[in-house]
Write a protein that holds these residues in place. Sequence first.
Motif, PDB file in Angstrom:
ATOM      1  N   LEU A   1      49.090  46.894  45.662  1.00 55.95           N
ATOM      2  CA  LEU A   1      48.227  47.504  45.425  1.00 55.95           C
ATOM      3  C   LEU A   1      48.913  48.844  44.696  1.00 55.95           C
ATOM      4  N   GLY A   2      48.325  49.289  43.075  1.00 56.29           N
ATOM      5  CA  GLY A   2      48.637  50.160  42.799  1.00 56.29           C
ATOM      6  C   GLY A   2      47.228  50.680  43.010  1.00 56.29           C
ATOM      7  N   MET A   3      47.562  52.502  42.574  1.00 58.76           N
ATOM      8  CA  MET A   3      46.202  52.826  42.288  1.00 58.76           C
ATOM      9  C   MET A   3      45.035  52.968  42.210  1.00 58.76           C
ATOM     10  N   HIS A   4      45.233  52.195  41.175  1.00 62.57           N
ATOM     11  CA  HIS A   4      43.701  51.652  40.807  1.00 62.57           C
ATOM     12  C   HIS A   4      43.254  50.453  41.516  1.00 62.57           C
ATOM     13  N   ASP A   5      43.806  49.965  42.089  1.00 60.01           N
ATOM     14  CA  ASP A   5      43.334  48.997  43.571  1.00 60.01           C
ATOM     15  C   ASP A   5      42.891  49.500  44.804  1.00 60.01           C
ATOM     16  N   VAL A   6      43.528  50.771  44.622  1.00 59.75           N
ATOM     17  CA  VAL A   6      43.370  51.309  46.218  1.00 59.75           C
ATOM     18  C   VAL A   6      41.925  51.552  45.765  1.00 59.75           C
ATOM     19  N   MET A   7      41.893  52.627  45.105  1.00 55.04           N
ATOM     20  CA  MET A   7      40.395  53.343  44.285  1.00 55.04           C
ATOM     21  C   MET A   7      39.370  52.593  44.168  1.00 55.04           C
ATOM     22  N   MET A   8      39.427  51.069  43.397  1.00 56.63           N
ATOM     23  CA  MET A   8      38.924  50.447  43.573  1.00 56.63           C
ATOM     24  C   MET A   8      38.180  48.789  43.784  1.00 56.63           C
ATOM     25  N   GLY A   9      39.655  48.620  44.854  1.00 56.65           N
ATOM     26  CA  GLY A   9      39.828  47.685  45.152  1.00 56.65           C
ATOM     27  C   GLY A   9      40.297  47.105  44.120  1.00 56.65           C
ATOM     28  N   LEU A  10      40.749  45.332  44.447  1.00 59.07           N
ATOM     29  CA  LEU A  10      42.142  44.231  43.899  1.00 59.07           C
ATOM     30  C   LEU A  10      41.447  43.982  42.894  1.00 59.07           C
ATOM     31  N   GLN A  11      40.902  43.646  42.108  1.00 53.50           N
ATOM     32  CA  GLN A  11      40.619  42.133  40.964  1.00 53.50           C
ATOM     33  C   GLN A  11      41.775  42.507  39.925  1.00 53.50           C
ATOM     34  N   GLY A  12      41.322  41.030  39.500  1.00 54.80           N
ATOM     35  CA  GLY A  12      42.010  40.597  38.270  1.00 54.80           C
ATOM     36  C   GLY A  12      41.547  40.326  37.633  1.00 54.80           C
ATOM     37  N   GLY A  13      42.398  39.082  36.275  1.00 46.76           N
ATOM     38  CA  GLY A  13      41.770  39.083  35.089  1.00 46.76           C
ATOM     39  C   GLY A  13      41.488  37.245  34.873  1.00 46.76           C
ATOM     40  N   THR A  14      41.983  36.762  36.035  1.00 50.32           N
ATOM     41  CA  THR A  14      41.452  35.559  35.742  1.00 50.32           C
ATOM     42  C   THR A  14      40.709  34.671  37.195  1.00 50.32           C
ATOM     43  N   ILE A  15      39.300  34.177  36.985  1.00 50.12           N
ATOM     44  CA  ILE A  15      38.877  34.321  37.832  1.00 50.12           C
ATOM     45  C   ILE A  15      38.549  32.687  38.396  1.00 50.12           C
ATOM     46  N   LEU A  16      38.852  32.401  39.779  1.00 49.74           N
ATOM     47  CA  LEU A  16      38.777  30.913  39.917  1.00 49.74           C
ATOM     48  C   LEU A  16      37.291  30.489  41.249  1.00 49.74           C
TER      49      LEU A  16
END
Length: 487
Positions: free
Chosen positions: A227-242
């Motif tokens: 988790l980076g700072m953005h992930d802590v703020m917004m939740g973990l989001q990735g660029g590839t959808i499964l």
Amino acid sequence: MDRYNRRKFLSYSLKGAAGLAAISLVPVGVNKIFNNNGMMNGNDSSGVVFSGGTPLPIPPLLKNTSSVPRRAEFQLSAGMGKTEFIEGKETDTYGYNGNYLGPVIRVRKGDEVSIKVENNLNEETTVHWHGLEVDGENDGGPHSRIMPGETWNPKFTITQPASTLWFHPHLLHKTGEQVYKGLAGLFYVDDDVSDNLNLPNEYGVNDIPLVIQDKKLDANGRFEYRLGMHDVMMGLQGGTILVNGAVNPYLKVPRGKMRFRLLNGSNARIYELLFSNNQNFYQVASDGGLLEQPVEMTKLVLSPGERAEIIVDFSMFKDGDSVELTNQGTEFMKFMVTGKKQEDFNIPNQLSKIERIDSSKAVKTRKFIFQGMGSNVNINGKQMDMDRMDEYLTLNTTEIWEISNESTGMMGGMAHPFHAHGIQFQILDRDGKQPPANESGWKDTILVYPGEKVRAIATFKYTGIFMYHCHILEHEDAGMMGQFKVE
């Protein structure tokens, strides 16, 4: 901010991350989910991989080992494995009875259910039955820890109507990581009402589960939960959808109506789903079961934890045509239409009868206010404490829960999905206005936009300790959660 502008805000705030999903990944043999014969589950027997994708894996149905009528017994094992999301490139994953994700548990209303859950991880875990109306002892929240090598055996009777539920870990401060690594599966409930509807209902043929998730895959096809700072703020989001653990999958469909059971199994991403040709479809069920009437729509918003059942008609297509499912216009799954025409299904005007809970019967109105950002997220000014009980309720009473989102900060705040364990709600209103038609049924996960206030009503029929929390899993793990006790 009105609902239209909130949706514009949501679209704008997610667009940057969603745009990353355009990364071109063309895998072969992705996410090897096997049936009892060791073969990949799917509706494509040719083994031919079409350009731009892989056949959609279909999770196997978990075998009921009981021979006694109205009794269902299952074996579930949480374990570690390796999964190829890109051919030849493995990453470490978790799964139930396999390397990644899990089988579908299918039961009927009235069944007495026993599930033996074995923990073969090298860390403790729990299994929460998300959306299931059950007592606190069997709910699988953070109090029901399963140590490595141990087995937990919840037992309960199914009392709710036909619905698409799911299961996942709910370990304190570790839910996000364990779900992200792959621990999730679907839980179907059937009943006589659903059986008698003229809707597609053949599992894996015209009734298809779609577990939608996003991941941060690197060039080697690996992901890690960092988790980076953005992930802590917004939740973990990735660029590839499964979808069902596959990148860029396709599904061959006949000319006719198909039923899809969608789960937003992502940690934090809110999806805005529509077809590339902007065609209409019908939503026939929400979190807790069938709607009273089908709702025609062209766009479906699903926040983490929410489910929806939709009917899509492919009869207007020709053999060889295709259409894509998109998130805000970014394609992530293809439907390839064959020349085959299947049985015609007529969507009934009346799907079910939902008894409305009389708001005058509510003995109390409780307020739940989402506040804070990042590591300071909270509900009602408090962060989760296992040793503190936040709310006490009386068994078989009806209450109104008023959920407000006062989050502020970057771009005016962010939407939070509210989930409560062991209960299904009916939404009374959003900012005093009637909820949209597709939210008129049973809901256990409710998306609340910045500045919005949602009132929901429920009758609490089971005793025990339960959780309420934001279903952005990084927010839940950071403390945006509380406990209520029904006694």
